[in-house]
Scaffold this motif. Structure first.
Motif, PDB file in Angstrom:
ATOM      1  N   GLU A   1       0.820  -1.212   0.000  1.00  0.00           N
ATOM      2  CA  GLU A   1       0.000   0.000   0.000  1.00  0.00           C
ATOM      3  C   GLU A   1       0.856   1.265   0.000  1.00  0.00           C
ATOM      4  OE1 GLU A   1      -2.654  -0.328   3.297  1.00  0.00           O
ATOM      5  OE2 GLU A   1      -3.778  -1.986   2.436  1.00  0.00           O
ATOM      6  N   ALA A   2       1.928   1.241  -0.763  1.00  0.00           N
ATOM      7  CA  ALA A   2       2.804   2.408  -0.870  1.00  0.00           C
ATOM      8  C   ALA A   2       2.451   3.215  -2.113  1.00  0.00           C
ATOM      9  CB  ALA A   2       4.266   1.963  -0.940  1.00  0.00           C
ATOM     10  N   THR A   3       2.906   4.452  -2.142  1.00  0.00           N
ATOM     11  CA  THR A   3       2.810   5.271  -3.353  1.00  0.00           C
ATOM     12  C   THR A   3       4.039   4.991  -4.204  1.00  0.00           C
ATOM     13  OG1 THR A   3       1.542   7.007  -2.245  1.00  0.00           O
ATOM     14  CG2 THR A   3       2.730   7.625  -4.255  1.00  0.00           C
ATOM     15  N   VAL A   4       3.822   4.698  -5.472  1.00  0.00           N
ATOM     16  CA  VAL A   4       4.914   4.342  -6.374  1.00  0.00           C
ATOM     17  C   VAL A   4       5.025   5.379  -7.491  1.00  0.00           C
ATOM     18  CG1 VAL A   4       5.855   2.603  -7.946  1.00  0.00           C
ATOM     19  CG2 VAL A   4       4.578   1.882  -5.918  1.00  0.00           C
ATOM     20  N   PHE A   5       6.248   5.853  -7.722  1.00  0.00           N
ATOM     21  CA  PHE A   5       6.564   6.655  -8.905  1.00  0.00           C
ATOM     22  C   PHE A   5       7.429   5.785  -9.817  1.00  0.00           C
ATOM     23  CE2 PHE A   5       5.397  10.017  -6.071  1.00  0.00           C
ATOM     24  CZ  PHE A   5       5.000  11.084  -6.865  1.00  0.00           C
ATOM     25  N   LEU A   6       6.979   5.596 -11.046  1.00  0.00           N
ATOM     26  CA  LEU A   6       7.703   4.757 -11.997  1.00  0.00           C
ATOM     27  C   LEU A   6       8.031   5.559 -13.249  1.00  0.00           C
ATOM     28  CD1 LEU A   6       8.575   1.801 -13.013  1.00  0.00           C
ATOM     29  CD2 LEU A   6       6.349   1.826 -14.179  1.00  0.00           C
ATOM     30  N   ILE A   7       9.325   5.709 -13.518  1.00  0.00           N
ATOM     31  CA  ILE A   7       9.768   6.287 -14.787  1.00  0.00           C
ATOM     32  C   ILE A   7       9.902   5.167 -15.804  1.00  0.00           C
ATOM     33  CG2 ILE A   7      11.727   7.330 -15.993  1.00  0.00           C
ATOM     34  CD1 ILE A   7      12.207   9.051 -13.606  1.00  0.00           C
ATOM     35  N   THR A   8       9.354   5.385 -16.982  1.00  0.00           N
ATOM     36  CA  THR A   8       9.481   4.392 -18.037  1.00  0.00           C
ATOM     37  C   THR A   8       9.382   5.078 -19.388  1.00  0.00           C
ATOM     38  OG1 THR A   8       8.532   2.366 -18.973  1.00  0.00           O
ATOM     39  CG2 THR A   8       6.990   3.913 -17.981  1.00  0.00           C
ATOM     40  N   HIS A   9      10.008   4.454 -20.400  1.00  0.00           N
ATOM     41  CA  HIS A   9       9.822   4.895 -21.785  1.00  0.00           C
ATOM     42  C   HIS A   9       8.833   3.989 -22.497  1.00  0.00           C
ATOM     43  CE1 HIS A   9      13.649   7.192 -21.256  1.00  0.00           C
ATOM     44  NE2 HIS A   9      13.015   8.019 -22.057  1.00  0.00           N
ATOM     45  N   ASP A  10       8.386   2.943 -21.803  1.00  0.00           N
ATOM     46  CA  ASP A  10       7.469   1.963 -22.377  1.00  0.00           C
ATOM     47  C   ASP A  10       6.038   2.414 -22.079  1.00  0.00           C
ATOM     48  OD1 ASP A  10       5.785  -0.273 -22.800  1.00  0.00           O
ATOM     49  OD2 ASP A  10       7.485  -1.637 -22.565  1.00  0.00           O
ATOM     50  N   ILE A  11       5.336   2.894 -23.116  1.00  0.00           N
ATOM     51  CA  ILE A  11       3.991   3.427 -22.918  1.00  0.00           C
ATOM     52  C   ILE A  11       3.043   2.341 -22.431  1.00  0.00           C
ATOM     53  CG2 ILE A  11       2.031   4.549 -24.060  1.00  0.00           C
ATOM     54  CD1 ILE A  11       4.093   5.858 -25.939  1.00  0.00           C
ATOM     55  N   ALA A  12       3.183   1.115 -22.964  1.00  0.00           N
ATOM     56  CA  ALA A  12       2.327   0.020 -22.522  1.00  0.00           C
ATOM     57  C   ALA A  12       2.539  -0.262 -21.034  1.00  0.00           C
ATOM     58  CB  ALA A  12       2.615  -1.232 -23.352  1.00  0.00           C
ATOM     59  N   GLU A  13       3.769  -0.190 -20.584  1.00  0.00           N
ATOM     60  CA  GLU A  13       4.063  -0.404 -19.165  1.00  0.00           C
ATOM     61  C   GLU A  13       3.404   0.668 -18.311  1.00  0.00           C
ATOM     62  OE1 GLU A  13       7.884  -2.110 -17.360  1.00  0.00           O
ATOM     63  OE2 GLU A  13       8.284   0.046 -17.498  1.00  0.00           O
ATOM     64  N   ALA A  14       3.470   1.915 -18.771  1.00  0.00           N
ATOM     65  CA  ALA A  14       2.856   3.018 -18.031  1.00  0.00           C
ATOM     66  C   ALA A  14       1.348   2.851 -17.949  1.00  0.00           C
ATOM     67  CB  ALA A  14       3.207   4.343 -18.703  1.00  0.00           C
ATOM     68  N   VAL A  15       0.729   2.429 -19.052  1.00  0.00           N
ATOM     69  CA  VAL A  15      -0.727   2.255 -19.075  1.00  0.00           C
ATOM     70  C   VAL A  15      -1.144   1.090 -18.186  1.00  0.00           C
ATOM     71  CG1 VAL A  15      -2.705   1.692 -20.549  1.00  0.00           C
ATOM     72  CG2 VAL A  15      -0.964   3.293 -21.357  1.00  0.00           C
ATOM     73  N   TYR A  16      -0.379   0.007 -18.219  1.00  0.00           N
ATOM     74  CA  TYR A  16      -0.735  -1.174 -17.435  1.00  0.00           C
ATOM     75  C   TYR A  16      -0.573  -0.923 -15.935  1.00  0.00           C
ATOM     76  CZ  TYR A  16      -0.750  -5.878 -15.516  1.00  0.00           C
ATOM     77  OH  TYR A  16      -1.031  -6.986 -14.764  1.00  0.00           O
ATOM     78  N   LEU A  17       0.520  -0.287 -15.539  1.00  0.00           N
ATOM     79  CA  LEU A  17       0.833  -0.139 -14.119  1.00  0.00           C
ATOM     80  C   LEU A  17       0.214   1.108 -13.493  1.00  0.00           C
ATOM     81  CD1 LEU A  17       4.607  -1.181 -14.087  1.00  0.00           C
ATOM     82  CD2 LEU A  17       2.666  -2.512 -13.232  1.00  0.00           C
ATOM     83  N   GLY A  18       0.074   2.161 -14.250  1.00  0.00           N
ATOM     84  CA  GLY A  18      -0.270   3.447 -13.658  1.00  0.00           C
ATOM     85  C   GLY A  18      -1.740   3.608 -13.297  1.00  0.00           C
ATOM     86  N   ASP A  19      -1.997   4.280 -12.169  1.00  0.00           N
ATOM     87  CA  ASP A  19      -3.324   4.853 -11.909  1.00  0.00           C
ATOM     88  C   ASP A  19      -3.434   6.172 -12.648  1.00  0.00           C
ATOM     89  OD1 ASP A  19      -4.366   2.938  -9.989  1.00  0.00           O
ATOM     90  OD2 ASP A  19      -2.861   3.697  -8.607  1.00  0.00           O
TER      91      ASP A  19
END
Length: 299
Positions: free
Chosen positions: A228-246
């Motif tokens: 239940e932590a807040t996560v900041f994820l840097i990525t260049h993979d748009i699919a990864e951002a869409v899948y993981l991100g709120d």
């Protein structure tokens, strides 16, 4: 560079684990108190000196707020062109030099201005950052050792997280004996064993093949729901951002500014299953156009 940042972070985990556990166990009467935002940026600008005596501005007037959602951390994916200051944003939150402190503006974590690294923030780097002379068990337990946790207790806690990242049986191996995906599992376990409230991930899966990346995305979702932590994820993979991100923070070209916050639906299945669907591909294409627009306008 990553090794130096790791040393900066582990130097800041001396606060005893018991203190953090006690602080997180709020009395019943405090449950209804006003919640403080997890991270706030107020017109944050960061410039770096250049060899010719000038200044290079990495980010400019970046403003955002990540609220504290009860019983659930938020997953923020950060997208933007190379060199737009994404890593600078993460390093400011982490309190890591030379990105920290901001040139102007304020960066706050839970209402307090960031003054340097702290045990409430864990970081996972793109490069493999395990200490080569330590076993998997020793790497994962290192932060606990620096906090003064006894050997038996810290090894038991480390083994618990080694199992959670599916590395049981590899605890006595050294980093050079592990695959890239396994080394990133070690880095994740080493961060989460300290129970940080904020997890900062700088392209942690960038060097992995597609299948291993999907496996790591599934693992990350599973662990994130647990901690239940807040996560900041840097990525260049748009699919990864869409899948993981709120939410996705879309940054402009350098100097990086926050162009748009995009809300995306939560994962409905495994990474492999979800990312093969037509609906998911359509959403990725839609966001790809938004990502490409700043690059087209610059030309």
């Amino acid at each position: 560079m990553a090794d130096n940042k790791v040393l900066d972070l582990v130097d800041e985990v001396a606060k005893p684990l018991e203190e953090r556990v006690e602080a997180s166990a709020a009395p019943e009467e405090k449950k209804h108190e006003e919640r403080v935002d997890v991270v706030t940026f107020e017109k944050v600008t960061k410039s770096f000196p250049t060899p010719d005596g000038g200044l290079f501005t990495a980010i400019k007037d970046v403003t955002f707020t990540v609220p504290d959602i009860p019983d659930k951390g938020e997953f923020i994916a950060v997208l933007g062109p190379s060199g737009c200051g994404k890593s600078t944003v993460l390093n400011i939150i982490a309190g890591l030099e030379p990105s920290f402190p901001p040139t102007t503006g304020r960066a706050l974590v839970r209402g307090n201005e960031v003054t340097g690294p702290g045990p409430d923030r864990g970081m996972v780097f793109q490069s493999y950052s395990s200490f080569p002379c330590y076993t998997v068990l020793e790497n994962v337990a290192l932060g606990l050792e620096l906090q003064g946790v006894g050997q038996e207790e810290r090894e038991a806690m480390a083994m618990e997280w080694i199992k959670k990242v599916k590395l049981a049986g590899s605890e006595m191996k050294y980093p050079h004996q592990l695959s890239g995906g396994m080394r990133q599992r070690v880095a994740i376990a080493r961060s989460l064993v300290l129970h940080p409230k904020i997890i900062l991930m700088d392209e942690p899966f960038g060097a992995l093949d597609r299948i291993t990346r999907w496996e790591m995305q599934d693992l990350l979702v599973e662990l994130w729901e647990e901690v239940e932590a807040t996560v900041f994820l840097i990525t260049h993979d748009i699919a990864e951002a869409v899948y993981l991100g709120d939410r996705i923070y879309l940054f402009s070209n350098s100097p990086g500014t926050l162009l748009e916050e995009i809300t995306v639906p939560p994962p409905s299945g495994s990474a492999a299953e979800t990312q093969r669907t037509t609906e998911f591909s359509s959403l990725v294409n839609e966001i790809s156009l938004k990502v490409e627009k700043p690059l087209t306008e610059e030309k």
